[in-house]
Motif scaffolding. Structure first.
Motif, PDB file in Angstrom:
ATOM      1  N   THR A 102       0.815  -1.213   0.000  1.00  0.00           N
ATOM      2  CA  THR A 102       0.000   0.000   0.000  1.00  0.00           C
ATOM      3  C   THR A 102       0.850   1.266   0.000  1.00  0.00           C
ATOM      4  OG1 THR A 102      -0.186  -0.171   2.412  1.00  0.00           O
ATOM      5  CG2 THR A 102      -2.015  -1.035   1.095  1.00  0.00           C
ATOM      6  N   LEU A 103       2.091   1.192   0.477  1.00  0.00           N
ATOM      7  CA  LEU A 103       2.964   2.363   0.431  1.00  0.00           C
ATOM      8  C   LEU A 103       3.250   2.744  -1.017  1.00  0.00           C
ATOM      9  CD1 LEU A 103       4.829   4.493   1.677  1.00  0.00           C
ATOM     10  CD2 LEU A 103       6.612   2.720   1.813  1.00  0.00           C
ATOM     11  N   LYS A 104       3.616   1.764  -1.828  1.00  0.00           N
ATOM     12  CA  LYS A 104       3.905   2.043  -3.239  1.00  0.00           C
ATOM     13  C   LYS A 104       2.642   2.449  -3.999  1.00  0.00           C
ATOM     14  CE  LYS A 104       8.144  -0.595  -3.836  1.00  0.00           C
ATOM     15  NZ  LYS A 104       8.874  -1.604  -4.645  1.00  0.00           N
ATOM     16  N   LEU A 105       1.514   1.828  -3.664  1.00  0.00           N
ATOM     17  CA  LEU A 105       0.260   2.200  -4.323  1.00  0.00           C
ATOM     18  C   LEU A 105      -0.117   3.633  -3.983  1.00  0.00           C
ATOM     19  CD1 LEU A 105      -1.925  -1.010  -3.754  1.00  0.00           C
ATOM     20  CD2 LEU A 105      -0.538  -0.432  -5.753  1.00  0.00           C
ATOM     21  N   ALA A 106       0.037   4.017  -2.716  1.00  0.00           N
ATOM     22  CA  ALA A 106      -0.315   5.373  -2.294  1.00  0.00           C
ATOM     23  C   ALA A 106       0.602   6.407  -2.945  1.00  0.00           C
ATOM     24  CB  ALA A 106      -0.246   5.478  -0.772  1.00  0.00           C
ATOM     25  N   LEU A 113       1.031  14.287  -2.163  1.00  0.00           N
ATOM     26  CA  LEU A 113       0.980  14.350  -0.706  1.00  0.00           C
ATOM     27  C   LEU A 113       2.372  14.493  -0.109  1.00  0.00           C
ATOM     28  CD1 LEU A 113      -1.745  11.699   0.181  1.00  0.00           C
ATOM     29  CD2 LEU A 113      -1.976  14.185   0.063  1.00  0.00           C
ATOM     30  N   GLU A 114       2.431  15.184   1.015  1.00  0.00           N
ATOM     31  CA  GLU A 114       3.720  15.462   1.669  1.00  0.00           C
ATOM     32  C   GLU A 114       4.357  14.202   2.234  1.00  0.00           C
ATOM     33  OE1 GLU A 114       5.314  18.120   5.464  1.00  0.00           O
ATOM     34  OE2 GLU A 114       3.416  18.604   4.501  1.00  0.00           O
ATOM     35  N   TYR A 120      -0.159   9.479   8.490  1.00  0.00           N
ATOM     36  CA  TYR A 120      -0.390  10.683   7.692  1.00  0.00           C
ATOM     37  C   TYR A 120      -1.548  10.457   6.728  1.00  0.00           C
ATOM     38  CZ  TYR A 120       0.456  14.742   4.726  1.00  0.00           C
ATOM     39  OH  TYR A 120       0.306  15.918   4.022  1.00  0.00           O
ATOM     40  N   LEU A 121      -1.540   9.317   6.039  1.00  0.00           N
ATOM     41  CA  LEU A 121      -2.598   9.024   5.078  1.00  0.00           C
ATOM     42  C   LEU A 121      -3.952   8.861   5.765  1.00  0.00           C
ATOM     43  CD1 LEU A 121      -0.620   6.514   2.843  1.00  0.00           C
ATOM     44  CD2 LEU A 121      -1.418   8.787   2.153  1.00  0.00           C
ATOM     45  N   ARG A 122      -3.938   8.315   6.970  1.00  0.00           N
ATOM     46  CA  ARG A 122      -5.187   8.151   7.711  1.00  0.00           C
ATOM     47  C   ARG A 122      -5.912   9.486   7.849  1.00  0.00           C
ATOM     48  NH1 ARG A 122      -5.789   6.349  14.119  1.00  0.00           N
ATOM     49  NH2 ARG A 122      -8.023   6.849  14.273  1.00  0.00           N
ATOM     50  N   TYR A 123      -5.177  10.532   8.197  1.00  0.00           N
ATOM     51  CA  TYR A 123      -5.810  11.822   8.437  1.00  0.00           C
ATOM     52  C   TYR A 123      -5.920  12.662   7.166  1.00  0.00           C
ATOM     53  CZ  TYR A 123      -5.372  10.509  13.286  1.00  0.00           C
ATOM     54  OH  TYR A 123      -5.490   9.842  14.480  1.00  0.00           O
ATOM     55  N   ALA A 124      -4.928  12.559   6.284  1.00  0.00           N
ATOM     56  CA  ALA A 124      -4.984  13.324   5.038  1.00  0.00           C
ATOM     57  C   ALA A 124      -6.153  12.887   4.168  1.00  0.00           C
ATOM     58  CB  ALA A 124      -3.667  13.182   4.269  1.00  0.00           C
ATOM     59  N   LEU A 125      -6.451  11.601   4.178  1.00  0.00           N
ATOM     60  CA  LEU A 125      -7.532  11.056   3.354  1.00  0.00           C
ATOM     61  C   LEU A 125      -8.836  10.909   4.128  1.00  0.00           C
ATOM     62  CD1 LEU A 125      -5.480   8.242   1.553  1.00  0.00           C
ATOM     63  CD2 LEU A 125      -6.015  10.531   0.683  1.00  0.00           C
ATOM     64  N   GLU A 126      -8.807  11.277   5.422  1.00  0.00           N
ATOM     65  CA  GLU A 126      -9.990  11.166   6.281  1.00  0.00           C
ATOM     66  C   GLU A 126     -10.582   9.760   6.205  1.00  0.00           C
ATOM     67  OE1 GLU A 126     -12.554  14.364   5.057  1.00  0.00           O
ATOM     68  OE2 GLU A 126     -11.349  15.880   6.076  1.00  0.00           O
ATOM     69  N   LEU A 127      -9.722   8.777   6.435  1.00  0.00           N
ATOM     70  CA  LEU A 127     -10.142   7.388   6.343  1.00  0.00           C
ATOM     71  C   LEU A 127     -11.109   7.027   7.469  1.00  0.00           C
ATOM     72  CD1 LEU A 127      -6.709   5.680   5.536  1.00  0.00           C
ATOM     73  CD2 LEU A 127      -8.516   6.320   3.918  1.00  0.00           C
ATOM     74  N   ASP A 128     -12.031   6.143   7.153  1.00  0.00           N
ATOM     75  CA  ASP A 128     -12.984   5.633   8.135  1.00  0.00           C
ATOM     76  C   ASP A 128     -12.308   4.470   8.854  1.00  0.00           C
ATOM     77  OD1 ASP A 128     -15.209   5.014   9.605  1.00  0.00           O
ATOM     78  OD2 ASP A 128     -16.219   3.939   7.981  1.00  0.00           O
ATOM     79  N   VAL A 129     -11.703   4.766  10.005  1.00  0.00           N
ATOM     80  CA  VAL A 129     -10.890   3.778  10.718  1.00  0.00           C
ATOM     81  C   VAL A 129     -11.536   3.455  12.060  1.00  0.00           C
ATOM     82  CG1 VAL A 129      -8.650   3.348  11.777  1.00  0.00           C
ATOM     83  CG2 VAL A 129      -8.766   4.565   9.599  1.00  0.00           C
ATOM     84  N   HIS A 130     -11.667   2.152  12.351  1.00  0.00           N
ATOM     85  CA  HIS A 130     -12.213   1.702  13.631  1.00  0.00           C
ATOM     86  C   HIS A 130     -11.127   0.878  14.327  1.00  0.00           C
ATOM     87  CE1 HIS A 130     -16.194   3.010  12.306  1.00  0.00           C
ATOM     88  NE2 HIS A 130     -15.917   2.440  11.144  1.00  0.00           N
ATOM     89  N   VAL A 131     -10.212   1.571  14.997  1.00  0.00           N
ATOM     90  CA  VAL A 131      -9.061   0.900  15.595  1.00  0.00           C
ATOM     91  C   VAL A 131      -9.452   0.243  16.913  1.00  0.00           C
ATOM     92  CG1 VAL A 131      -7.360   2.384  14.505  1.00  0.00           C
ATOM     93  CG2 VAL A 131      -8.361   3.077  16.674  1.00  0.00           C
TER      94      VAL A 131
END
Length: 225
Positions: A102-106, A113-114, A120-131
């Protein structure tokens, strides 16, 4: 199609798994009932630098099973998915499924993206995460859940086939900015517009980093309006 998102925490950058976890994505839906994790006895001391990252101590794993005793629970998927898959693949015993990174795909999908770290991707993309409760970043299951949400977004946004994702995984990473030299910090696009000859010159240098070489060729060939 079963994608098994997998993550390891280790003693150092060379060897010694101390924790392994996974969660499955069936076609396009995350199966939260599939999540699993194990502490692992690495049979070597955990480095202080590693403990400072994942907060797993020698005492926490000294009575845990060996990786050979738990690894079969992580086999049986069509694909294994990891963020920086080269690292996890190198740390783990030989598996029976190809890895998707997923690093290479992203990096390919969102080159502007910086950063392309998981958090970083979790918040930059506003992912729906249920940790999971009680865990934190750099614990294996926590990172798996973030990566699962990231992988779902990548599949939804890109439309890439499994074959295309494997091809990107097996290629050098696509970078957006130069990390050295007089144009350090500038995007390849900016350097191309300002001094394309510099990029051409770089391509002729011996021992050029494969990621840099791949990125120069990609951005030099890409057309812009």
């Amino acid at each position: 199609m079963k994608y098994r998102i997998i993550d390891t925490e280790t003693c150092d950058f060379d060897s010694g798994i101390v924790e392994i976890a996974s969660i499955d994505l069936n076609d396009t839906e995350i199966n939260y009932n599939s999540q699993q994790s194990h502490f692992v006895n690495p049979q070597k001391p955990i480095s202080i630098n590693a403990m400072a990252i994942h907060h797993i101590t020698n005492e926490m794993v000294e009575l845990s099973p060996l990786i050979e005793d738990v690894i079969d629970a992580y086999k049986g998927a069509d694909y294994l998915v990891a963020h920086n898959a080269e690292f996890d693949k190198r740390m783990m015993p030989e598996m029976n499924a190809p890895f998707i990174c997923t690093l290479k795909l992203a990096r390919r999908l969102w080159p502007e993206l910086e950063s392309h770290s998981n958090q970083y991707l979790r918040y930059a993309l506003e992912l729906d995460v249920h940790v999971p409760e009680g865990l934190h970043a750099h614990r294996a299951l926590y990172d798996c859940v973030v990566t699962a949400s990231l992988f779902k977004r990548i599949k939804d946004d890109s439309g890439w086939s499994d074959t295309e994702m494997l091809e990107i995984t097996n290629q050098p990473s696509l970078l957006s900015k130069l990390r050295f030299g007089k144009y350090k910090g500038m995007t390849f696009t900016e350097v191309k517009k300002e001094n394309a000859g510099y990029l051409t010159w770089l391509l002729g240098q011996p021992d050029l980093d494969p990621d840099v070489k791949f990125s120069i060729n990609y951005w030099m060939e890409k057309k812009y309006e």
